[in-house]
Design a protein around this motif. Structure first.
Motif, short mmCIF file in Angstrom:
data_model
loop_
_atom_site.label_atom_id
_atom_site.label_comp_id
_atom_site.label_asym_id
_atom_site.label_seq_id
_atom_site.Cartn_x
_atom_site.Cartn_y
_atom_site.Cartn_z
N VAL A 35 0.85 -1.20 0.00
CA VAL A 35 0.00 0.00 0.00
C VAL A 35 0.88 1.25 0.00
N ASN A 36 1.92 1.24 0.83
CA ASN A 36 2.82 2.39 0.90
C ASN A 36 3.53 2.62 -0.44
N LEU A 37 3.90 1.56 -1.10
CA LEU A 37 4.53 1.67 -2.42
C LEU A 37 3.55 2.22 -3.44
N LEU A 50 -13.07 8.00 -4.58
CA LEU A 50 -13.42 6.62 -4.24
C LEU A 50 -14.10 6.52 -2.88
N HIS A 51 -15.09 5.64 -2.78
CA HIS A 51 -15.74 5.38 -1.49
C HIS A 51 -14.68 4.82 -0.55
N LYS A 70 -12.90 -3.09 -4.56
CA LYS A 70 -13.59 -2.44 -5.68
C LYS A 70 -12.89 -1.14 -6.06
N GLY A 71 -12.49 -0.38 -5.05
CA GLY A 71 -11.82 0.90 -5.30
C GLY A 71 -10.45 0.75 -5.92
N ILE A 72 -9.72 -0.29 -5.53
CA ILE A 72 -8.38 -0.53 -6.07
C ILE A 72 -8.43 -0.67 -7.59
N LEU A 73 -9.50 -1.27 -8.09
CA LEU A 73 -9.64 -1.46 -9.54
C LEU A 73 -9.78 -0.13 -10.28
N GLU A 119 -5.87 9.42 -0.10
CA GLU A 119 -6.61 9.27 1.16
C GLU A 119 -7.21 7.87 1.27
N PHE A 120 -7.68 7.36 0.14
CA PHE A 120 -8.21 6.01 0.06
C PHE A 120 -7.15 5.00 0.51
N LEU A 121 -5.92 5.16 0.00
CA LEU A 121 -4.84 4.24 0.35
C LEU A 121 -4.41 4.40 1.81
#
Length: 140
Positions: A35-37, A50-51, A70-73, A119-121
């Motif tokens: 995630v950090n990468l 993204l939600h 779902k958001g990652i896509l 922010e999502f990540l």
């Protein structure tokens, strides 16, 4: 003899539970690094919001992970130079799963506020840290 067999079975099951926890924690820590990468390679301007699940209750962790998947896509790479790294990290994150605790969760993905990809990540990283804490508590 029966008591000895039951004792051995209980001992084996409890030792398996404790060895599973460190493996899961290592897996979740690797996801956190991913995630950090990804945070450094994701496009954050002129993109779809993204939600973003924030602080889901324990009963809603499974639903929150589903929302993140779902958001990652929908994430996009910042530029073409990071495209291969971006694609690889997204593939890794798509495999992040939790077992469904079969608890009813009132929240749906659409009920969460929409935020920027970074922010999502950050929220996904918080969720993974929460899962690590829960795994530690269960395993020891």
């Amino acid at each position: 003899m029966e008591r000895m067999i039951i004792f051995c079975m209980l001992f084996f099951c409890s030792s398996m539970a404790q060895t599973a926890a460190p493996y899961k924690i290592a897996k979740y820590r690797q996801l956190l690094k991913t995630v950090n990468l990804l945070e450094t390679t994701v496009k954050d301007k002129d993109v779809e919001l993204l939600h973003t699940p924030e602080n889901p209750t324990d009963g809603c962790l499974f639903t929150a992970v589903t929302c993140f998947q779902k958001g990652i896509l929908k994430l996009q790479p910042e530029n073409s130079q990071v495209n291969s790294t971006f694609t690889l990290t997204v593939k890794v994150l798509k495999r992040f799963t939790l077992t469904n605790p079969r608890k009813h969760c009132e929240s749906s993905c659409e009920s969460y506020e929409k935020k920027s990809p970074k922010e999502f990540l950050k929220s996904l990283a918080k969720l993974i840290k929460k899962v690590i804490r829960h795994t530690r508590a269960e395993g020891y």
